[in-house]
Design a protein around this motif. Structure first.
Motif, short mmCIF file in Angstrom:
data_model
loop_
_atom_site.label_atom_id
_atom_site.label_comp_id
_atom_site.label_asym_id
_atom_site.label_seq_id
_atom_site.Cartn_x
_atom_site.Cartn_y
_atom_site.Cartn_z
N PHE A 161 -21.27 -19.41 -10.46
CA PHE A 161 -20.01 -20.20 -10.76
C PHE A 161 -19.85 -20.79 -12.12
CE2 PHE A 161 -17.14 -24.04 -9.99
CZ PHE A 161 -15.86 -23.45 -10.04
N TYR A 181 -9.24 -21.13 -12.59
CA TYR A 181 -9.81 -20.64 -11.25
C TYR A 181 -8.82 -19.68 -10.61
CZ TYR A 181 -12.70 -19.80 -7.02
OH TYR A 181 -13.29 -19.08 -6.14
N ILE A 189 -4.41 -21.11 -4.55
CA ILE A 189 -5.52 -21.90 -3.86
C ILE A 189 -4.87 -23.38 -3.68
CG2 ILE A 189 -7.68 -23.19 -4.30
CD1 ILE A 189 -7.84 -20.44 -6.04
N PHE A 194 -8.99 -27.97 -3.42
CA PHE A 194 -9.93 -27.57 -4.74
C PHE A 194 -10.44 -28.99 -5.16
CE2 PHE A 194 -10.53 -26.81 -9.22
CZ PHE A 194 -11.04 -25.47 -9.16
N LYS A 197 -13.37 -30.05 -3.01
CA LYS A 197 -14.52 -28.99 -3.22
C LYS A 197 -15.32 -29.46 -4.57
CE LYS A 197 -14.79 -25.16 -0.39
NZ LYS A 197 -15.57 -23.95 -0.13
N ILE A 198 -14.42 -29.66 -5.69
CA ILE A 198 -14.94 -29.69 -6.99
C ILE A 198 -15.87 -31.14 -6.93
CG2 ILE A 198 -14.33 -30.39 -9.24
CD1 ILE A 198 -14.63 -27.24 -8.63
N PHE A 201 -19.46 -31.26 -6.08
CA PHE A 201 -20.17 -30.78 -6.95
C PHE A 201 -20.87 -31.76 -7.96
CE2 PHE A 201 -17.80 -26.49 -6.34
CZ PHE A 201 -17.92 -26.21 -5.26
N LEU B 236 -15.13 -18.81 -1.50
CA LEU B 236 -14.60 -19.64 -2.61
C LEU B 236 -15.68 -20.61 -3.31
CD1 LEU B 236 -11.48 -20.61 -3.47
CD2 LEU B 236 -12.15 -22.73 -2.16
N ILE B 237 -15.59 -20.83 -4.37
CA ILE B 237 -16.53 -21.71 -5.00
C ILE B 237 -17.92 -22.04 -4.25
CG2 ILE B 237 -16.80 -23.94 -5.88
CD1 ILE B 237 -13.90 -23.89 -6.67
N LYS B 238 -18.84 -21.55 -4.77
CA LYS B 238 -20.05 -22.05 -3.95
C LYS B 238 -20.30 -23.66 -3.91
CE LYS B 238 -22.59 -18.47 -5.32
NZ LYS B 238 -24.16 -17.65 -5.71
#
Lengths: 238, 238
Positions: A161, A181, A189, A194, A197-198, A201, B236-238
């Motif tokens: 990624f 993305y 999406i 999103f 998820k982001i 990280f 989708l995105i790891k």
């Protein structure tokens, strides 16, 4: 009688992606001239007899766009016998190479580039970024090559990624990351998912800085922390 | 003077992996004859002038090994100008193709095959599996191609772990999976950690069956459940 083995010219073609200030995925194209007409195409050219393809791709990209020291990854050889039978393409090759090119296969390369990178061709007057959704019909099989390069870049990003950040500016908003993305994924999406998820990280780090001079609500900037990413993403069985 | 553009023959070479009954990663090689000497090499041949490379790879693999309807994925074009300058290689090509081959580039393909697959060449008397660690010096750049194919197959498996099960028998032990994964990973992996990880994957399903006729403690058999895998691994995105 011995079979009719292929005996062919070989070119390289470079698909260079960039991400513009309007958050669109772009591709770098050059303009070829034929008689009075102009037509855009992928930057590409024939390889020399004493050259390896990877070296040739580097040379050609540099000569045609001024870009050097850029990671260029070979992704596919295109060898359809009908890929260069259009008469304009044949005429252009005759003039361009001063050789009659009866058969030509090409090895396609992929690269990611910051859109502010200086472009400076020694060969073409016109080298320009084009939003990927505005690319018209191109010569040879260049539309097909671009289409397949998108599939390839998606694979890259699924594996690693961190590659996506090569296209983004150093500080970016989540909306920019989302739009990039989305453009690469080619499917809808949900932006809320999103975001969620982001924010899980830890290698995407919020900065103490927000957008200025924007008409919408100013968004926070983030940066990518490559060290944290690397630490978390030692690959073994998913 | 116009530059010396490449004008070349093009071949395809197929790297076919299998996993043998002694739990070793194998590769399929054919035996070429030159004067009195025999030498093994990758199955490969020249493509025809009216052929696309992907079609050629299918044809060549079928003619040389009897394998058909197998997924063959193009992974790289090898075009080093010195890849075919060995005099034995030149002599063999002269005899094999009845053409003098001054320059040849090759497009390499990768495939995974159950080792019990029937092998039946219309061209070579000898087509054999070789454990990857016992492959000797091969003609052309075939050793390099094999080395790079291993890097590629590792990438595939990182993207999509289900690919590994194409090499295994339908029912397999965790030790078999471990040995295959180790052979592909090329680095030491602790078997206890591996066991722990694997048992967390619900798509690797224990069967009510254990090994028979083994000298060590009989191990349980497992199967791969492709449906469960697919459900869990929407990317989708790891």
């Amino acid at each position: 009688m011995s079979p009719n083995f292929i005996h062919t010219y070989v070119s390289v073609d470079c698909v260079v992606f960039g991400f513009d200030h309007e958050n669109r995925l772009n591709i770098l194209l050059v303009e070829r001239h034929l008689d009075e007409a102009k037509q855009i195409k992928l930057p590409g050219s024939l390889i020399y007899s004493d050259e390896d393809v990877d070296d040739s791709a580097e040379r050609v990209l540099y000569e045609l766009t001024g870009i050097k020291k850029m990671v260029l990854k070979q992704f596919k050889c295109f060898a359809d016998p009908s890929r260069a039978i259009n008469k304009d393409d044949i005429k252009w090759m005759d003039e361009e190479y001063k050789h009659h090119i009866d058969r030509i296969i090409t090895v396609a390369y992929l690269s990611l580039c910051k859109i502010d990178h200086k472009i400076n061709s020694t060969k073409y007057n016109t080298v320009n970024w084009f939003p990927i959704h505005e690319v018209p019909n191109l010569p040879f099989d260049h539309n097909k090559i671009i289409k397949e390069s998108l599939v390839e870049i998606r694979r890259w990003i699924e594996i690693d990624f961190s590659i996506i950040f090569e296209l983004l500016p150093k500080k970016f908003t989540i909306r920019q990351l989302y739009q990039l993305y989305s453009a690469l994924s080619e499917k809808y999406i949900d932006i809320k998912n999103f975001h969620k998820k982001i924010s899980s990280f830890n290698y995407i780090v919020p900065l103490n800085e927000i957008e200025t001079n924007v008409s919408h609500r100013a968004a926070r900037y983030y940066k990518f922390d490559a060290k944290v990413y690397k630490k978390n993403n030692t690959k073994l069985i998913k």
